[in-house]
Design an enzyme around this catalytic site. Structure first.
Site, short mmCIF file in Angstrom:
data_model
loop_
_atom_site.label_atom_id
_atom_site.label_comp_id
_atom_site.label_asym_id
_atom_site.label_seq_id
_atom_site.Cartn_x
_atom_site.Cartn_y
_atom_site.Cartn_z
N CYS A 107 22.21 -58.34 26.97
CA CYS A 107 21.65 -58.23 26.40
C CYS A 107 21.15 -60.07 26.36
CB CYS A 107 20.92 -58.18 25.25
SG CYS A 107 19.37 -58.68 24.99
N CYS A 110 17.52 -61.02 24.55
CA CYS A 110 18.50 -61.50 23.34
C CYS A 110 19.78 -60.93 22.69
CB CYS A 110 16.92 -60.48 21.96
SG CYS A 110 16.63 -59.77 22.45
N SER A 111 19.69 -59.83 22.02
CA SER A 111 21.61 -59.56 21.73
C SER A 111 21.00 -57.70 21.44
CB SER A 111 21.15 -60.70 20.36
OG SER A 111 20.98 -60.37 19.65
N CYS A 112 20.48 -57.11 22.48
CA CYS A 112 20.47 -55.53 22.08
C CYS A 112 21.93 -55.12 22.39
CB CYS A 112 19.32 -54.74 23.06
SG CYS A 112 17.29 -55.54 23.22
#
Lengths: 199, 90
Positions: A107, A110-112
């Site tokens: 991602c 962000c950090s999905c």
């Protein structure tokens, strides 16, 4: 300049904001820290990488399950009794590794991450370095993880930029024809499901 | 409008000054729609106003990796992009 320090300072700032927000919610009588803790605990209790391992083992042994998994992963989860009700709006997608094509998940924004299937993400997954480099030079990044792909294997990088969460279906290792489903599940690793390990 | 798999698209310029789910490295890029994921609230609008009713179709778009990073690998980069970010190519 130290990148580590920069990340650390930023996470301290976020942590202070969260503390202020929780204190305010408590003051207003909207919730309590204990109530929030218990919500997070119950959320994470069912979110374990063993879910992902079991799904992969089932897909390796049951062709019709595998077909459903690749076509509609949410429906396949439901058929395995994995409760996705806390992630109702999330579309899960499973992408299959083949000798011709290896998949890896990131991602960049962000950090999905598919928490329901893999539990909380490893810290490297959230690092600026991984997010920036794996789209630009995935073969090199995978080599640094110890995964050297044959030159003829192409790489597809899945950038989870929006509503869908991705999981990799690794190839079943050779020589496991006699393995039972639980023995197969024990071979699978979290990194294998992100695409930074072969299995 | 719903774009079918195989439709050639070009991404728009990334809007600055607000929230978006179009990564900067994928602006002005040419790709192909490979899947349609349904209609969702447009994050760019919702962040500015939670009551904004705008929905947008979401697609998985595949880009040849070499077209994004000329010095990169010979593979594919797939991203999930809202129709707002896309123009169709003839």
């Amino acid at each position: 300049m130290s990148v580590h320090m920069h990340d650390h300072e930023r996470s301290a700032a976020v942590s202070n904001r969260v503390k202020s927000l929780v204190a305010r919610l408590e003051r207003e009588g909207i919730t309590t820290e204990a109530e929030l803790d218990s919500l997070v605990d119950s959320f994470l209790l069912s979110a374990r990488p063993e879910n992902g391992y079991a799904i992969v083992a089932r897909a390796w042994t049951d062709p019709s399950f595998k077909a459903q998994l690749l076509d509609d992963a949410n429906a396949a989860m439901a058929s395995m009794g994995i409760d996705l009700s806390q992630w109702a709006s999330v579309t899960l997608r499973v992408v299959e590794n083949t000798p011709e094509n290896h998949n890896v998940i990131v991602c960049t924004l962000c950090s999905c991450y598919p928490i329901a299937l893999l539990g909380p993400s490893p810290s490297w997954y959230k690092s600026l370095e991984y997010r920036a480099r794996v789209v630009r030079e995935p073969r090199k990044v995978l080599e640094e993880f110890g995964l050297t792909l044959p030159p003829q294997t192409l790489i597809t990088v899945w950038d989870s930029t929006a509503e869908a969460r991705y999981m990799v279906l690794p190839m079943r290792p050779a020589g496991t024809e006699d393995y039972a489903e639980d023995e197969l599940a024990a071979l699978v690793t979290r990194n294998g499901l992100i695409g930074t390990a072969p299995v | 409008m719903t774009l079918v798999a195989g439709t050639r698209v070009r991404t728009r310029e990334q809007r600055t000054g607000g929230h978006t789910r179009l990564p900067r490295y994928l602006q002005h890029a040419q790709g192909v729609v490979v899947a349609s994921l349904g209609s969702f609230p447009l994050p760019d609008a919702v962040v500015a106003n939670p009551n904004d009713p705008r929905q947008s179709e979401l697609y998985t778009v595949a880009f040849p990796a070499w077209s994004i990073f000329p010095d990169g690998d010979n593979g594919t980069i797939c991203a999930d992009l809202f129709e707002e970010y896309l123009e169709t190519e003839s």
